[in-house]
Design a protein around this motif. Structure first.
Motif, short mmCIF file in Angstrom:
data_model
loop_
_atom_site.label_atom_id
_atom_site.label_comp_id
_atom_site.label_asym_id
_atom_site.label_seq_id
_atom_site.Cartn_x
_atom_site.Cartn_y
_atom_site.Cartn_z
N GLY A 68 0.82 -1.20 0.00
CA GLY A 68 0.00 0.00 0.00
C GLY A 68 0.86 1.25 0.00
O GLY A 68 1.98 1.27 0.49
N ASN A 69 0.32 2.32 -0.57
CA ASN A 69 1.02 3.59 -0.62
C ASN A 69 -0.01 4.71 -0.59
O ASN A 69 -1.04 4.62 -1.25
N ALA A 70 0.24 5.74 0.19
CA ALA A 70 -0.73 6.82 0.36
C ALA A 70 -1.08 7.52 -0.94
O ALA A 70 -2.18 8.05 -1.10
N TYR A 71 -0.16 7.51 -1.92
CA TYR A 71 -0.35 8.33 -3.13
C TYR A 71 -0.31 7.54 -4.43
O TYR A 71 -0.59 8.11 -5.49
N SER A 72 0.03 6.28 -4.39
CA SER A 72 0.22 5.53 -5.63
C SER A 72 -0.18 4.07 -5.41
O SER A 72 0.66 3.20 -5.22
N HIS A 73 -1.51 3.83 -5.43
CA HIS A 73 -1.96 2.47 -5.14
C HIS A 73 -3.31 2.14 -5.77
O HIS A 73 -3.53 1.00 -6.17
N PHE A 124 4.14 -17.19 -1.37
CA PHE A 124 4.42 -16.72 -0.02
C PHE A 124 4.87 -15.26 -0.10
O PHE A 124 5.74 -14.91 -0.91
N ASN A 125 4.26 -14.40 0.70
CA ASN A 125 4.59 -12.98 0.73
C ASN A 125 4.88 -12.54 2.16
O ASN A 125 4.19 -12.95 3.10
N LEU A 126 5.88 -11.69 2.32
CA LEU A 126 6.25 -11.17 3.63
C LEU A 126 6.60 -9.69 3.48
O LEU A 126 7.35 -9.31 2.58
N GLU A 127 6.03 -8.85 4.35
CA GLU A 127 6.29 -7.42 4.29
C GLU A 127 6.51 -6.86 5.70
O GLU A 127 5.78 -7.19 6.63
N ILE A 128 7.51 -6.00 5.81
CA ILE A 128 7.81 -5.30 7.06
C ILE A 128 7.57 -3.82 6.85
O ILE A 128 8.04 -3.24 5.86
N GLU A 129 6.84 -3.20 7.76
CA GLU A 129 6.46 -1.79 7.63
C GLU A 129 6.90 -1.01 8.86
O GLU A 129 6.76 -1.47 9.99
N LYS A 130 7.39 0.21 8.62
CA LYS A 130 7.79 1.11 9.71
C LYS A 130 7.21 2.49 9.43
O LYS A 130 7.40 3.06 8.35
N VAL A 180 6.10 6.43 5.71
CA VAL A 180 5.90 4.99 5.86
C VAL A 180 6.83 4.28 4.89
O VAL A 180 6.84 4.59 3.69
N ILE A 181 7.61 3.33 5.41
CA ILE A 181 8.56 2.57 4.59
C ILE A 181 8.20 1.09 4.68
O ILE A 181 7.97 0.56 5.77
N LYS A 182 8.16 0.42 3.53
CA LYS A 182 7.79 -1.00 3.48
C LYS A 182 8.80 -1.78 2.66
O LYS A 182 9.21 -1.34 1.59
N LEU A 183 9.17 -2.94 3.17
CA LEU A 183 10.06 -3.86 2.47
C LEU A 183 9.29 -5.15 2.23
O LEU A 183 8.86 -5.81 3.18
N LEU A 184 9.14 -5.52 0.96
CA LEU A 184 8.33 -6.67 0.56
C LEU A 184 9.21 -7.74 -0.07
O LEU A 184 10.08 -7.44 -0.89
N GLY A 185 8.95 -8.98 0.27
CA GLY A 185 9.59 -10.11 -0.39
C GLY A 185 8.53 -11.13 -0.80
O GLY A 185 7.53 -11.31 -0.10
N PHE A 186 8.73 -11.79 -1.94
CA PHE A 186 7.76 -12.80 -2.36
C PHE A 186 8.46 -13.98 -3.04
O PHE A 186 9.56 -13.85 -3.57
N GLY A 206 10.72 -5.82 -3.07
CA GLY A 206 10.25 -4.48 -3.40
C GLY A 206 10.39 -3.54 -2.22
O GLY A 206 10.16 -3.92 -1.07
N LEU A 207 10.78 -2.31 -2.50
CA LEU A 207 10.90 -1.26 -1.49
C LEU A 207 9.90 -0.16 -1.84
O LEU A 207 9.83 0.28 -2.98
N ASN A 208 9.16 0.31 -0.84
CA ASN A 208 8.04 1.22 -1.06
C ASN A 208 8.05 2.27 0.05
O ASN A 208 8.10 1.92 1.24
N ALA A 209 8.01 3.55 -0.29
CA ALA A 209 8.04 4.61 0.72
C ALA A 209 7.16 5.78 0.31
O ALA A 209 7.06 6.10 -0.88
#
Length: 421
Positions: free
Chosen positions: A152-157, A224-230, A241-247, A283-286
């Motif tokens: 998810g992203n506040a401006y591009s989703h 399988f998907n895993l995401e860490i958000e800060k 908001v910063i997210k690191l996604l792996g799949f 994927g890296l998303n901020a």
């Protein structure tokens, strides 16, 4: 066109009935919502010395799409909710939603039949637990879209209200498991503590590339998907908001190198499919929000690109950067606009497959003079006074469509109509 207008009128009538029902049932704590989005898109003719089976048509073209969605959430017991979400879609995308990695309309599907169809998009059970010390645990089981919870992203989703391009609504190289319409079946879990979140999902994948049905097997058919958000709050109350996604996907994919090495006239990825093959990526998303005035976002993503694209779109590397401007700055507090650039690329094996004339389910010009696909998009969304309706003019410029320097550039003009209650 007549059918779509009729459906639009029906959608407005349906809302009137539902809004009354929502008020009547509010004491039961039901949640009932409705959205409708229609997009008209126009593509002028562009330079094209040749084209293949899955090329973007170089001729002038017009397309109209429509989606209408009803969301019903019913509480069951403490922390538990059941969701039922029927959806209707109709119309079509330019060139049958083929011809670019970053296709210009995220509200269209790769389906040949343009007649409106009603289907169940989501049907799921959600259970939330509030724990001590600002912690929570959430479980979801059923049918849903991975992008409902990941990346998810506040401006591009959301192409219904934000950027239209496929590679701006999610990490382009994230080949997220989904059927043709974007949904899958499985289990999702999220753990939140303070400003951190960790989420994961194990779901079914399509039975074949871009297929309408999904299947799950621990051995050879799963994702399988895993995401860490800060979340970060700065001293001036700005947030980021910063997210690191792996799949990791497992499916009966074809291998590009095998297809390239074993062909007589044109390589065929379908001929070298084998159960249990994998595709993995990251994927890296901020995003960054500055008060009520503006925001920034960026994404970068990569997948190994050895085996064929299975579910989302034919992108193996992607990077995007953009800005959102809010109408409060010019005394239109409900309006907003955005501008973004995205660059998409292929792996070496995937590039060679396209050069030799191979087709995926999204692209295939018959040959390839490779160059990264570069897309600029700008839109403005304004609220019609005293209504719930918004209109959004949109413009996209695509250099090297489908990674081909010999074709294009292509341009896309769009007008989006959206309402939600």
């Amino acid at each position: 066109m007549v059918k779509l207008v009729t459906i639009t009128s029906f959608g407005l009538f349906l809302f009137s009935a539902l809004s009354f029902s929502q008020e009547r049932d509010s004491i039961r704590s039901y949640s009932l919502k409705f959205q409708m989005t229609s997009i008209y898109q126009y593509q002028p003719a562009f330079h094209s010395p040749y084209q293949g089976t899955n090329s973007l048509s170089p001729k002038e073209e017009k397309a109209l799409s429509l989606t209408s969605t009803l969301y019903l959430n019913v509480p069951l017991w403490k922390g538990a909710t059941v969701t039922f979400n029927p959806e209707m879609s109709g119309g079509e995308g330019l060139s049958q939603a083929r011809g670019l990695g970053g296709f210009p309309n995220g509200e269209t599907f790769r389906i040949g039949d343009t007649k409106p169809v009603v289907y169940v998009a989501r049907m799921l059970l959600e259970q939330q637990f509030q724990l001590k010390n600002n912690q929570s645990l959430q479980f979801v089981f059923g049918k849903f879209g991975l992008s409902d919870y990941f990346d998810g992203n506040a401006y591009s989703h959301d192409p219904r209200t934000q950027f239209l391009n496929w590679s701006l609504m999610a990490n382009g190289a994230w080949d997220y498991a989904a059927n043709t319409r974007g949904y899958t079946v499985g289990l999702y879990a999220n753990y939140q503590f303070d400003t951190w979140q960790i989420r994961t999902a194990m779901v079914a994948v399509p039975t074949y590339a871009n297929g309408p049905n999904v299947a799950f097997s621990f051995d050879d058919s799963n994702a399988f998907n895993l995401e860490i958000e800060k979340k970060i709050t700065f001293a001036n109350s700005d947030t980021s908001v910063i997210k690191l996604l792996g799949f990791r996907n497992v499916a009966g994919m074809g291998n590009y190198d095998e297809a390239n090495a074993n062909f007589i006239t044109i390589p065929d990825i379908k001929s070298v499919r084998k159960n249990g093959r994998t595709k993995y990526g990251i994927g890296l998303n901020a995003d960054y929000t500055h008060g009520d005035n503006w925001g920034l976002f960026a994404r970068m993503s990569y997948n190994d690109g050895k085996n064929e694209t299975w579910a989302f779109t034919e992108i193996d590397r992607s990077a995007s950067l953009g800005m959102n401007l809010k109408g409060k700055m010019w005394n239109r507090k409900e309006d907003f606009g955005g501008i973004a650039i995205v660059v998409n690329g292929l792996s070496k094996s995937h590039e060679e497959y396209q050069r030799l004339g191979g087709n995926g389910f999204m692209i295939g010009d018959g040959t390839l003079n490779y160059g990264t696909e570069k897309i600029v998009e700008v839109f403005y969304s304004f609220l019609i006074p005293k209504t719930h309706f918004t209109l959004s003019p949109d413009y996209q410029f695509a250099l090297n469509p489908a990674y081909n320097r010999d074709r294009g550039p292509a341009q896309f003009f769009a007008l989006r109509f959206h309402t939600e209650f």
